[in-house]
Design an enzyme around this catalytic site. Structure first.
Site, PDB file in Angstrom:
ATOM      1  N   LYS A  49       0.833  -1.221   0.000  1.00 29.75           N
ATOM      2  CA  LYS A  49       0.000   0.000   0.000  1.00 29.75           C
ATOM      3  C   LYS A  49       0.856   1.256   0.000  1.00 29.75           C
ATOM      4  O   LYS A  49       0.452   2.295  -0.551  1.00 29.75           O
ATOM      5  CB  LYS A  49      -0.975   0.002   1.185  1.00 29.75           C
ATOM      6  CG  LYS A  49      -2.303  -0.638   0.847  1.00 29.75           C
ATOM      7  CD  LYS A  49      -2.198  -2.116   0.722  1.00 29.75           C
ATOM      8  CE  LYS A  49      -2.782  -2.828  -0.394  1.00 29.75           C
ATOM      9  NZ  LYS A  49      -2.585  -4.263  -0.362  1.00 29.75           N
ATOM     10  N   GLY A 178      -3.901 -12.857 -12.664  1.00 31.65           N
ATOM     11  CA  GLY A 178      -4.699 -11.618 -12.662  1.00 31.65           C
ATOM     12  C   GLY A 178      -5.527 -11.492 -11.405  1.00 31.65           C
ATOM     13  O   GLY A 178      -6.628 -10.948 -11.423  1.00 31.65           O
ATOM     14  N   ALA A 265       2.456 -14.473  -9.499  1.00 30.53           N
ATOM     15  CA  ALA A 265       1.474 -14.145  -8.447  1.00 30.53           C
ATOM     16  C   ALA A 265       0.259 -15.038  -8.645  1.00 30.53           C
ATOM     17  O   ALA A 265      -0.826 -14.582  -8.997  1.00 30.53           O
ATOM     18  CB  ALA A 265       1.094 -12.667  -8.540  1.00 30.53           C
ATOM     19  N   HIS A 440     -22.550  15.828   2.403  1.00 30.87           N
ATOM     20  CA  HIS A 440     -22.439  16.193   0.996  1.00 30.87           C
ATOM     21  C   HIS A 440     -21.288  17.172   0.817  1.00 30.87           C
ATOM     22  O   HIS A 440     -21.128  18.060   1.648  1.00 30.87           O
ATOM     23  CB  HIS A 440     -23.742  16.845   0.522  1.00 30.87           C
ATOM     24  CG  HIS A 440     -23.700  17.268  -0.908  1.00 30.87           C
ATOM     25  ND1 HIS A 440     -23.753  16.361  -1.942  1.00 30.87           N
ATOM     26  CD2 HIS A 440     -23.586  18.502  -1.478  1.00 30.87           C
ATOM     27  CE1 HIS A 440     -23.689  17.018  -3.091  1.00 30.87           C
ATOM     28  NE2 HIS A 440     -23.588  18.320  -2.840  1.00 30.87           N
TER      29      HIS A 440
HETATM   30  P1  FAD Z   1       1.121 -14.011   8.422  1.00 32.63           P
HETATM   31  O1  FAD Z   1       0.980 -12.559   8.316  1.00 32.63           O
HETATM   32  O2  FAD Z   1       1.372 -14.802   7.178  1.00 32.63           O
HETATM   33  O3  FAD Z   1       2.285 -14.271   9.463  1.00 32.63           O
HETATM   34  C1  FAD Z   1       2.693 -15.550   9.802  1.00 32.63           C
HETATM   35  C2  FAD Z   1       4.014 -15.443  10.529  1.00 32.63           C
HETATM   36  O4  FAD Z   1       4.299 -16.702  11.117  1.00 32.63           O
HETATM   37  C3  FAD Z   1       5.193 -15.120   9.624  1.00 32.63           C
HETATM   38  O5  FAD Z   1       5.943 -14.057  10.138  1.00 32.63           O
HETATM   39  C4  FAD Z   1       5.997 -16.410   9.599  1.00 32.63           C
HETATM   40  O6  FAD Z   1       7.379 -16.212   9.426  1.00 32.63           O
HETATM   41  C5  FAD Z   1       5.686 -16.944  10.999  1.00 32.63           C
HETATM   42  N1  FAD Z   1       5.932 -18.376  11.167  1.00 32.63           N
HETATM   43  C6  FAD Z   1       5.594 -19.391  10.337  1.00 32.63           C
HETATM   44  N2  FAD Z   1       5.992 -20.572  10.860  1.00 32.63           N
HETATM   45  C7  FAD Z   1       6.574 -20.291  12.048  1.00 32.63           C
HETATM   46  C8  FAD Z   1       7.189 -21.083  13.058  1.00 32.63           C
HETATM   47  N3  FAD Z   1       7.267 -22.417  12.960  1.00 32.63           N
HETATM   48  N4  FAD Z   1       7.711 -20.461  14.135  1.00 32.63           N
HETATM   49  C9  FAD Z   1       7.640 -19.106  14.265  1.00 32.63           C
HETATM   50  N5  FAD Z   1       7.061 -18.320  13.344  1.00 32.63           N
HETATM   51  C10 FAD Z   1       6.542 -18.904  12.256  1.00 32.63           C
HETATM   52  N6  FAD Z   1      -4.500  -8.909   3.273  1.00 32.63           N
HETATM   53  C11 FAD Z   1      -5.386  -7.936   3.507  1.00 32.63           C
HETATM   54  O7  FAD Z   1      -6.293  -8.114   4.316  1.00 32.63           O
HETATM   55  N7  FAD Z   1      -5.289  -6.710   2.881  1.00 32.63           N
HETATM   56  C12 FAD Z   1      -4.314  -6.458   1.973  1.00 32.63           C
HETATM   57  O8  FAD Z   1      -4.247  -5.364   1.416  1.00 32.63           O
HETATM   58  C13 FAD Z   1      -3.368  -7.476   1.699  1.00 32.63           C
HETATM   59  N8  FAD Z   1      -2.372  -7.257   0.832  1.00 32.63           N
HETATM   60  C14 FAD Z   1      -1.439  -8.232   0.619  1.00 32.63           C
HETATM   61  C15 FAD Z   1      -0.419  -7.989  -0.279  1.00 32.63           C
HETATM   62  C16 FAD Z   1       0.538  -8.947  -0.522  1.00 32.63           C
HETATM   63  C17 FAD Z   1       1.650  -8.671  -1.487  1.00 32.63           C
HETATM   64  C18 FAD Z   1       0.476 -10.189   0.179  1.00 32.63           C
HETATM   65  C19 FAD Z   1       1.515 -11.239  -0.033  1.00 32.63           C
HETATM   66  C20 FAD Z   1      -0.548 -10.449   1.076  1.00 32.63           C
HETATM   67  C21 FAD Z   1      -1.521  -9.479   1.299  1.00 32.63           C
HETATM   68  N9  FAD Z   1      -2.582  -9.697   2.176  1.00 32.63           N
HETATM   69  C22 FAD Z   1      -3.501  -8.714   2.389  1.00 32.63           C
HETATM   70  C23 FAD Z   1      -2.760 -10.982   2.879  1.00 32.63           C
HETATM   71  C24 FAD Z   1      -2.261 -10.840   4.318  1.00 32.63           C
HETATM   72  O9  FAD Z   1      -0.903 -10.512   4.301  1.00 32.63           O
HETATM   73  C25 FAD Z   1      -2.505 -12.127   5.074  1.00 32.63           C
HETATM   74  O10 FAD Z   1      -3.856 -12.495   4.992  1.00 32.63           O
HETATM   75  C26 FAD Z   1      -2.136 -11.965   6.535  1.00 32.63           C
HETATM   76  O11 FAD Z   1      -0.795 -11.591   6.677  1.00 32.63           O
HETATM   77  C27 FAD Z   1      -2.382 -13.257   7.301  1.00 32.63           C
HETATM   78  O12 FAD Z   1      -2.018 -13.082   8.629  1.00 32.63           O
HETATM   79  P2  FAD Z   1      -1.585 -14.305   9.545  1.00 32.63           P
HETATM   80  O13 FAD Z   1      -1.537 -13.764  10.917  1.00 32.63           O
HETATM   81  O14 FAD Z   1      -2.410 -15.479   9.259  1.00 32.63           O
HETATM   82  O15 FAD Z   1      -0.103 -14.713   9.117  1.00 32.63           O
END
Ligand code: FAD
Length: 467
Positions: A49, A178, A265, A440
């Site tokens: 963002k 896409g 992607a 508005h």
């Molecule tokens: P994550 O954020 O994936 O975090 C998981 C963490 O766990 C990571 O840091 C990982 O290293 C850690 N981990 C994994 N295994 C272990 C382990 N064994 N021990 C310790 N740590 C571990 N979502 C939105 O809602 N809005 C958006 O605009 C958006 N934009 C995005 C843009 C991009 C480019 C990408 C890639 C994703 C985007 N997302 C967006 C999706 C969003 O990032 C995810 O849905 C969100 O981060 C999920 O959160 P989470 O807490 O499940 O895990």
């Protein structure tokens, strides 16, 4: 005192850890990064963002010519742009680190594995440690999908993480996929001056979103991208020193093309491969998600799973809300995760946002709905900001007049969808929205006027209701 360990510090994990600490639990939060943030803050939502904001500024500056204001061609310093994006990430993750300390969350930088359903092993830079707890919350997120043939070890073949690092401004780039990540990152590179092409296997961009919303964005994408190739597959690619030759197959047959960079992607897959998980009763579905109940409890009574690893939609706000339910379940409350809707936003320009029932889903499920659409060319605010490329629509139950779904395409749709969400969660009817006075001139009036359209009484559009 209840002891909880949260594995993974993304928006699911840190929200769970912070809330558990607020409720008086003793919390350990484990993640390999220096501070809490996960994919979202380090290499997802936030850095993308920051760059999309820059893309919008570039676009508006060039568009200003039509308003009588001309800027010279932009000079882009990629190193400073990257530094700006990194600063945004550092500011936010530094903040979550501070908040973790203030809440007395024991943040451990390292990798966790499961020893027993109540014991974790943590590998840190300095050695190892063990934590004994009453409950474990798995919030290990997801990672980019890799498929054989596309996972080429070349700096010219990017995934979302390396694309956000802005290696340079390529002359040409092919985005494979896409979906929202491909379109968001493709828009960034296109605004920076790269000739971006996108290839999508299905016959439309953003599969899953209603076509009338996508149509307005697709028109813009066709103007700003070099090429949009639908119903087209990438058969193979190989990276040479300075380019990536790609074989494609589309409606016109096979084709060859070469790009400076390729961004893959094609989706994300849940990260349920937590070492030691197989020693527990936790079940993983065919699609790789950890199976949970309405409280996000797995088959192993002491282990919960939230966020991307616990199922679709893989979105940050879903993760954070599940976090609160799981923590309340640990606390012994009868909380369940059953939102009336979860909003989805594509942060392209124009943005697309939807919540609740979509027209495509209504059709698939045989649900009868009335659709009230308000075109942005009739909005004073949209005209004033020269952004009439938008539309707001409400899906309304013809019997009860309840709002079942909201879809918006246009500048700032991601902010506007919040009102639709509130309407759906509160069980609002079209009359409720119609009778709510909106300031508005604002784009939010388009939500109110969509409700007026339902009654055939929109102030700025003459479209009487059919009897
Ligand atoms: P994550 O954020 O994936 O975090 C998981 C963490 O766990 C990571 O840091 C990982 O290293 C850690 N981990 C994994 N295994 C272990 C382990 N064994 N021990 C310790 N740590 C571990 N979502 C939105 O809602 N809005 C958006 O605009 C958006 N934009 C995005 C843009 C991009 C480019 C990408 C890639 C994703 C985007 N997302 C967006 C999706 C969003 O990032 C995810 O849905 C969100 O981060 C999920 O959160 P989470 O807490 O499940 O895990």
């Amino acid at each position: 005192m209840t002891r909880v360990a949260v594995v993974g510090a993304g928006p699911g994990g840190y929200a769970a850890a912070f809330y558990a600490a607020d409720l008086g639990m003793q919390v350990t939060l484990i993640d390999p990064e220096k501070n809490p943030g996960g994919v979202c803050l380090y290499r997802g939502c936030i850095p993308s963002k920051a760059l999309l904001h820059v893309a919008k500024v570039l676009d508006e500056a060039s568009h200003a010519r039509e308003w009588g204001i001309e800027f010279g061609a932009p000079k882009i310093d990629v190193d400073r742009l990257r530094a700006y994006k990194n600063k945004v990430v550092e500011k936010l993750t530094g903040g979550t680190g501070q908040v973790a300390k203030l809440r007395k969350v024991n943040y451990v930088q390292g990798w966790a594995s499961i020893v027993t359903p109540t014991r974790l092993h943590i590998r840190t830079a300095g050695g190892e440690e063990f934590v004994d707890v009453d409950y474990i919350v798995l919030a290990t997120g997801s990672e980019p999908t890799r498929i054989p043939g596309f996972s080429i070890n070349s700096p010219r073949v990017l995934d979302s993480t390396s694309a956000l690092d802005l290696p340079e401004i390529p002359g040409t780039m092919l985005v494979i996929g896409g979906g929202y990540i491909g379109l968001e990152l493709g828009s960034v590179y296109a605004a920076l001056g790269t000739k971006v092409s996108v290839v999508e296997m299905t016959d439309g961009l953003l599969p899953g979103a209603d076509r009338d919303l996508v149509r307005i964005l697709a028109k813009r994408v066709e103007e700003t991208f070099d090429k949009v190739m639908l119903s087209t597959r990438v058969l193979s690619m190989k990276a040479s020193g300075t380019s990536v030759p790609v074989s494609l197959e589309g409606p016109d047959g096979p084709a060859e093309a070469s790009y400076d960079y390729v961004l893959v992607a094609i989706g994300r897959r849940p990260n349920a491969r937590v070492p030691g998980l197989d020693k527990t009763a936790v079940q993983v579905t065919d699609r790789g998600f950890i199976q949970t109940d309405f409280q996000r409890r797995s088959e192993e009574p002491t282990i919960f799973a939230i966020g991307d690893v616990a199922g679709e939609p893989m979105l940050a706000h879903k993760a954070s809300h599940e976090a609160r339910v799981a923590v309340e379940a640990i606390e012994g409350h009868k909380s369940v995760f059953e939102p009336a809707a979860i909003p989805a936003v594509v942060f392209t320009d124009p943005e697309i946002a939807w919540a609740g029932l979509t027209e495509a889903d209504a059709e698939k499920q045989g649900i009868k709905v009335d659709v009230a659409k308000f075109p942005w060319p009739a909005s004073g605010r949209a005209i004033a900001i020269d952004r009439v490329d938008g539309m707001t629509k409400l899906l309304i139950d013809p019997e009860t007049e309840r709002i079942l779904g909201v879809g918006i395409v246009g500048s700032g749709a991601g902010e506007l969808i919040a009102e639709g969400m509130l309407a759906i969660e509160m069980g609002a009817t079209a009359s409720d929205v119609k009778l709510t006075i909106h300031a508005h001139p604002t784009l939010s009036e388009t939500v109110m006027e969509s409700a007026e359209m339902f009654f055939g009484q929109a102030t700025h559009v003459y479209k009487p209701k059919r009897k």
